[in-house]
Design a protein around this motif. Sequence first.
Motif, PDB file in Angstrom:
ATOM      1  N   LYS A  68     -48.226  52.336  15.327  1.00 53.08           N
ATOM      2  CA  LYS A  68     -47.550  52.371  16.633  1.00 53.08           C
ATOM      3  C   LYS A  68     -48.395  51.675  17.698  1.00 53.08           C
ATOM      4  N   ALA A  69     -49.705  51.852  17.635  1.00 50.16           N
ATOM      5  CA  ALA A  69     -50.589  51.218  18.611  1.00 50.16           C
ATOM      6  C   ALA A  69     -50.560  49.701  18.461  1.00 50.16           C
ATOM      7  N   VAL A  70     -50.544  49.238  17.218  1.00 50.84           N
ATOM      8  CA  VAL A  70     -50.463  47.801  16.969  1.00 50.84           C
ATOM      9  C   VAL A  70     -49.105  47.274  17.448  1.00 50.84           C
ATOM     10  N   GLY A  71     -48.043  48.043  17.173  1.00 54.73           N
ATOM     11  CA  GLY A  71     -46.719  47.637  17.620  1.00 54.73           C
ATOM     12  C   GLY A  71     -46.633  47.543  19.131  1.00 54.73           C
ATOM     13  N   ALA A  72     -47.327  48.438  19.833  1.00 52.71           N
ATOM     14  CA  ALA A  72     -47.317  48.421  21.292  1.00 52.71           C
ATOM     15  C   ALA A  72     -48.007  47.172  21.846  1.00 52.71           C
ATOM     16  N   ALA A  73     -48.905  46.585  21.056  1.00 49.65           N
ATOM     17  CA  ALA A  73     -49.609  45.374  21.478  1.00 49.65           C
ATOM     18  C   ALA A  73     -48.802  44.113  21.197  1.00 49.65           C
ATOM     19  N   ALA A  74     -47.662  44.265  20.508  1.00 47.17           N
ATOM     20  CA  ALA A  74     -46.810  43.118  20.176  1.00 47.17           C
ATOM     21  C   ALA A  74     -45.864  42.839  21.334  1.00 47.17           C
TER      22      ALA A  74
END
Length: 231
Positions: A68-74
């Motif tokens: 989710k954290a990586v997705g938020a950086a997308a």
Amino acid sequence: MDRRKMFPAPRHILLAAVAGVIAGAVAVYVSNTRSGNNAPAPASVATNTGADASADDKLCAAKADRAKAVGAAATGHVAAMLPADPPRSLKSLAFNGPDGKPMTVADHSGRTLLINLWATWCAPCRAEMPALDALEREMGGENFEVVAVNVDTGDDTKPKKFLEETGVASLGFYRENTLALFNDLKKQGLALGLPVTLLIDGDGCLLANMNGPAEWASPDAKKLIEAALAQ
């Protein structure tokens, strides 16, 4: 060349079926690179996390918050990169390495990977290849690699010629010429067409995935990779 001309305007989405590759040919997408996280995600594939789940399954399933954290950086040019739901092990994905020998994601243990499936007959794949090369040149190293896997059927002549003609020099020449890799990802609900891109951590766990092209040399892409490496 103005890179903005390499990708379509946000309102234009083209899905082209590529005939004659194999029965049930691979679709090619020219997609909006800015609307991904606002678009419906593909159907999730169930991951076994019960008592009979493998250690790899359990390890990856426990990384939901990281995904989710990586997705938020997308955001921006890589907004179509969706967080894995749930994260799953892709250690067994197989293709040939630059030396021509079979290998799997597990052989890259400890290194975050941006795996991109591409073909010479896929126009958006060709358009984003110089940007992938630039991303590898700037950020590739001990902890990260862009693994661009060519899926042309036949021999290596066409893909190698294309890379030479476009000046792609930083990417390793990874190959899978039977479309088995694409079909494996398709069965898992991860591949709808080409290009398809997977962000996989050092344990072989899928953190995020994208269908369609992106501007991989952009600050948005670099921020995404930095977020994956920081976890």
